[in-house]
Design an enzyme around this catalytic site. Sequence first.
Site, PDB file in Angstrom:
ATOM      1  N   LYS A 193      -6.222  -8.599   2.020  1.00 59.69           N
ATOM      2  CA  LYS A 193      -6.057  -7.460   2.422  1.00 59.69           C
ATOM      3  C   LYS A 193      -6.649  -7.683   3.886  1.00 59.69           C
ATOM      4  O   LYS A 193      -7.926  -7.929   3.686  1.00 59.69           O
ATOM      5  CB  LYS A 193      -6.952  -5.887   1.336  1.00 59.69           C
ATOM      6  CG  LYS A 193      -6.136  -4.606   2.240  1.00 59.69           C
ATOM      7  CD  LYS A 193      -4.642  -4.335   1.752  1.00 59.69           C
ATOM      8  CE  LYS A 193      -4.149  -2.226   1.671  1.00 59.69           C
ATOM      9  NZ  LYS A 193      -3.078  -2.745   0.741  1.00 59.69           N
TER      10      LYS A 193
HETATM   11  N1  GLU Z   1       0.235  -2.644   0.950  1.00 59.96           N
HETATM   12  C1  GLU Z   1       1.120  -3.025  -0.121  1.00 59.96           C
HETATM   13  C2  GLU Z   1       0.123  -2.281  -1.334  1.00 59.96           C
HETATM   14  O1  GLU Z   1      -0.920  -1.996  -1.002  1.00 59.96           O
HETATM   15  C3  GLU Z   1       1.988  -3.937   0.072  1.00 59.96           C
HETATM   16  C4  GLU Z   1       1.038  -5.343  -0.301  1.00 59.96           C
HETATM   17  C5  GLU Z   1       2.422  -6.510  -0.175  1.00 59.96           C
HETATM   18  O2  GLU Z   1       3.416  -6.419  -1.012  1.00 59.96           O
HETATM   19  O3  GLU Z   1       1.698  -7.280  -0.761  1.00 59.96           O
HETATM   20  O4  GLU Z   1       0.335  -2.968  -2.525  1.00 59.96           O
END
Ligand code: GLU
Length: 443
Positions: free
Chosen positions: A132
């Site tokens: 993240k």
């Molecule tokens: N930000 C989204 C989540 O928390 C998507 C992450 C992604 O598609 O890599 O799942």
Amino acid sequence: MNHSGTGHSGSAQASSEQPHFYQASEELYRGEMFDNTIKILEEAGKVINCDPNVLTRMKRPKKAIIVSVPVRMDDYTVRTFTGYRVQHSSTLGPYKGGIRYHQDVTLSEVAALATLMTFKCSLLNLPLGGGKGGITVDPLKLSRTEKQNLTRRYTSELGTLIGPQVDIPAPDMGTDAQTMAWMMDTYSQEIGFAQPGVVTGKPVEVGGSLGRNGATGLGVVFIAEKGLEKLGKKMSGTTMVVQGFGNVGSHAALYAHQRGAKITAVSDVSGGIHNPNGLDIPDLLKYVAEKKVVKGYPQSEPISNEQLLELPCDVLAPCAMENQITEANAGRIQAKIVVEGANGPTNGGATKILHERDILVCPDILANGGGVIVSYFEWVQSLQYFFWTENEVNERMRQVIVGAFDKVWELKTEKKIDMRTAAMGQAVRRLERAMLLRGLYPR
Ligand code: GLU
């Protein structure tokens, strides 16, 4: 599970030494959401009898990157922002997870979200790890040019620490398809050729996937349908309350509305709106496209975000921030099912209270998995330069997320535990097997 021959488990001192080692990392990442995530992990580890050495490694992000991001502002001054990328685990594949722009972003929050991504991808059986990113900035205060400058410099600071085989960012709170187009362009400019596989959630015109934009919201609806089915109910005719009207909440509300649910309340940063007879979601979307906020929508009464959570309804979908349902309000929740479109909206104490009150909580790593499932499909399409129809994307996503629901339900029923511990249990189980099979390097 028999761990013999897998190289790094079964040490007699293991469990006595763990707490000492854990202290160090606890200090680094300590924070409400991170601590909460670790607690869920520990509980799930106990349920599936996870190897203690493996569990300790699961609690620690593999890598954390902090970058300074100088940005030329519109008034020609330069402001330096702080950006993060936490790479939690790459055992199952490249790190995968969104980039968040929000004024409250911290290393600890990003680490918690990265950890959740690892277990989300594991539970959903994707060949991806967890990561993240985030920048501590209020994106609503940036002009388009400032946001572009910030995104490009952040991407360039990360350099080759991201890449289609390394770490694949995606949108999260405060970022969108345009942000991903800038990231893809910056990365491509620096390596000298177009590389659409470096990010997902891109616009379709630059190699994005049909269905990705609404995927998280659609997944929330698929999970709500499964939860309702367990209570002998159907989506059509049920009442639903949605907290958050960003990408996730607005799509969840729209798809549920299209399936005959009555959306009685929604909210965003401006506050909430309530209409017990059901809101006209397509009309509300037009209103929000023009006014930017739900506040003041004509056919509704204003309601606070706190009151909204406590409305009687069949399905409550918290699709905004973490820590919305806590010990303070869990006793007053009147929904039959909580479907977590956001990451970490219900804390550990509240999860227990809701479980005791027989309210079914479909946890984040399951319920908001539609986004990363379609991100995986997008990555595959980007690498193959071969694209699928929207129906194919949606149907394949439904199969993956419904399959994960069934797997979670099985463990929940077998061990008589809440859905969050069961989801984490299944996720830990898959990752544990992979870690033990790969072994410890050098040894
Ligand atoms: N930000 C989204 C989540 O928390 C998507 C992450 C992604 O598609 O890599 O799942």
